[in-house]
Design a protein around this motif. Structure first.
Motif, mmCIF file in Angstrom:
data_model
loop_
_atom_site.group_PDB
_atom_site.id
_atom_site.type_symbol
_atom_site.label_atom_id
_atom_site.label_comp_id
_atom_site.label_asym_id
_atom_site.label_seq_id
_atom_site.Cartn_x
_atom_site.Cartn_y
_atom_site.Cartn_z
ATOM 1 N N ARG A 157 54.470 48.274 41.398
ATOM 2 C CA ARG A 157 55.747 47.679 41.010
ATOM 3 C C ARG A 157 55.968 47.869 39.505
ATOM 4 N NH1 ARG A 157 57.227 42.480 39.258
ATOM 5 N NH2 ARG A 157 55.067 41.781 39.320
ATOM 6 N N ARG A 182 45.262 31.776 40.327
ATOM 7 C CA ARG A 182 46.081 32.842 39.732
ATOM 8 C C ARG A 182 46.642 32.300 38.428
ATOM 9 N NH1 ARG A 182 50.581 36.504 42.510
ATOM 10 N NH2 ARG A 182 48.647 37.459 43.194
ATOM 11 N N PRO A 217 51.527 46.999 46.810
ATOM 12 C CA PRO A 217 50.943 45.650 46.911
ATOM 13 C C PRO A 217 51.994 44.558 47.128
ATOM 14 C CG PRO A 217 51.058 46.330 44.613
ATOM 15 C CD PRO A 217 51.502 47.505 45.429
ATOM 16 N N GLY A 218 53.273 44.898 46.895
ATOM 17 C CA GLY A 218 54.317 43.883 46.981
ATOM 18 C C GLY A 218 54.242 42.969 45.755
ATOM 19 N N PRO A 219 55.344 42.361 45.358
ATOM 20 C CA PRO A 219 56.676 42.544 45.914
ATOM 21 C C PRO A 219 57.275 43.885 45.480
ATOM 22 C CG PRO A 219 56.736 41.026 44.040
ATOM 23 C CD PRO A 219 55.310 41.374 44.250
ATOM 24 N N GLN A 225 56.518 46.231 36.419
ATOM 25 C CA GLN A 225 56.281 44.812 36.132
ATOM 26 C C GLN A 225 57.040 44.372 34.888
ATOM 27 O OE1 GLN A 225 52.295 43.467 37.336
ATOM 28 N NE2 GLN A 225 51.867 45.639 37.355
ATOM 29 N N HIS A 246 42.512 41.686 40.209
ATOM 30 C CA HIS A 246 43.028 41.036 41.418
ATOM 31 C C HIS A 246 42.116 41.536 42.552
ATOM 32 C CE1 HIS A 246 45.540 39.245 44.305
ATOM 33 N NE2 HIS A 246 46.684 39.833 44.068
ATOM 34 N N ARG A 251 47.113 44.649 37.185
ATOM 35 C CA ARG A 251 45.753 44.239 37.596
ATOM 36 C C ARG A 251 45.381 44.886 38.919
ATOM 37 N NH1 ARG A 251 48.211 38.336 37.634
ATOM 38 N NH2 ARG A 251 49.527 38.398 39.474
ATOM 39 N N VAL A 252 46.412 45.168 39.732
ATOM 40 C CA VAL A 252 46.153 45.821 41.024
ATOM 41 C C VAL A 252 45.573 47.213 40.767
ATOM 42 C CG1 VAL A 252 47.245 46.740 43.107
ATOM 43 C CG2 VAL A 252 47.963 44.515 42.207
HETATM 44 N N1 ASP Z 1 51.339 40.971 43.906
HETATM 45 C C1 ASP Z 1 50.589 41.784 42.999
HETATM 46 C C2 ASP Z 1 50.031 40.966 41.856
HETATM 47 O O1 ASP Z 1 50.093 39.764 41.897
HETATM 48 C C3 ASP Z 1 51.338 42.968 42.534
HETATM 49 C C4 ASP Z 1 52.591 42.711 41.751
HETATM 50 O O2 ASP Z 1 52.924 41.590 41.414
HETATM 51 O O3 ASP Z 1 53.222 43.715 41.426
HETATM 52 O O4 ASP Z 1 49.501 41.499 40.924
#
Ligand code: ASP
Length: 333
Positions: free
Chosen positions: A236, A122, A275-277, A238, A150, A183-184
């Motif tokens: 989320r 990552r 997808p969290g968080p 971001q 992702h 990315r989700v």
């Molecule tokens: N956990 C997911 C990501 O790493 C979603 C997020 O962070 O909002 O992309």
């Protein structure tokens, strides 16, 4: 003097097949996704047993290299590797030589010296997984590169949807919120379209990239549009990816008032994913997050078996062998 003759191509030993990586959902066809979800289902059954460990990847090494925070993804890759009996090493940028300014290339060369079979990475920069693939002999799994991809998140979401709703084809999924930095969202749009679902992106215009319909989705700027979907997938906000000073939304309070997913904005029976968080009380109302129709914990559970399937698939070359061996190993364990 003996004559030196060049061997004809067909007399040479067969070449090693190219190393397989999972960098983007674009690397996969529909058959690949179906195979991975099928393998995940087999692994899920194996986890119902008292003895949860399978000998499948004994002797293999999986390195987790995380340059960004993570709870779900890093823990589930680590547990997935352990459940398959692989040796694991987890490296977080904080506290590693990355803190001392080591480049990604040098870190890759260092870790490559241990001959890992898989490196899960990552990184905040798009293309980091390809760079590691260039400097090591490991199979690379992209666990998130910037706002690009992702892929294991999208696979675990497909798995969750198909387990809960019995299918993916023909379903309507509304993806709501900060698509621009997600990315989700990119991985899920591709994956859902590949599997025949209809996708509508919903959010304020500054957070929906222009021209994104070309990925095979629709766009609506009205929050009421989520009511028509079978699944409401909440993203989320971001904030860490929003350029400083850029006003994508007037304020978080305003965002919540206009775009927050609340019980009133949903129809009974709609499934909700995230997808969290989560930022409870920002993009998702806590009542929605805790409701019976929320699949958020199932997503985490799916993450484990889907990542087991991905590790397994990359390390066993070829679709047919994958399925046969999965059944065999699980049966034997
Ligand atoms: N956990 C997911 C990501 O790493 C979603 C997020 O962070 O909002 O992309």
């Amino acid at each position: 003097m003996a004559e030196i003759r060049v061997m004809r191509e067909d007399l040479l030993p067969p070449k090693e097949p190219p190393r397989r990586h999972l960098i983007s959902i674009g690397d996969l066809g529909r058959d690949d996704v179906e195979r991975l979800l099928g393998t995940a289902r087999n692994f899920e059954r194996s986890l119902e047993r008292e003895l949860k460990k399978l000998p499948t990847l004994r002797g293999k090494t999986v390195v987790n290299l995380f340059y960004e925070s993570s709870t779900r993804t890093s823990s589930s890759f680590e547990l997935a590797a352990k459940r398959l009996s692989a040796d694991t090493m987890s490296i977080k940028s904080a506290g590693s030589s990355v803190d001392k300014g080591e480049s990604l290339k040098d870190t890759a060369l260092t870790l490559g010296a241990y001959d890992p079979d898989v490196i899960v990475i990552r990184h905040p920069q798009i293309g980091a997984p390809q760079l590691v693939a260039r400097y090591t002999n490991a199979h690379i799994v992209n666990a998130g590169d910037g706002k690009h991809q992702h892929p294991t998140q999208a696979l675990l979401d497909l798995y969750t949807i198909s387990e809960e709703l019995g299918r993916i084809e023909g379903l309507h999924v509304a993806i709501v919120g900060d698509v621009l930095h997600s990315r989700v969202a990119r991985s899920n749009i591709q994956a859902l379209a590949l599997m025949g679902a209809r996708v509508t992106l919903v959010g304020p215009p500054p957070l929906i990239p222009r021209g994104i319909e070309a990925m095979g989705c629709e766009v609506s700027y009205e929050i009421d549009a989520i009511k028509a979907a079978d699944v409401v997938y909440v993203l989320r906000m971001q904030r860490e990816r929003m350029a400083e000073g850029a006003n994508f939304v007037p304020s978080l309070r305003e965002y919540t008032a206009r775009w927050g997913v609340t019980p009133e904005r949903l129809r009974p029976g709609q499934k909700v994913m995230h997808p969290g968080p989560m930022n409870r009380g920002v993009e998702i109302d806590p009542v929605v997050a805790d409701a019976a129709d929320a699949l958020i914990e199932q997503q985490v559970r799916s993450g484990l078996v889907v990542r087991m399937a991905v590790l397994y698939d990359l390390l066993t070359h070829g679709p047919a062998g994958v399925q046969a061996a999965a059944v065999h190993e699980i049966g034997a364990a």
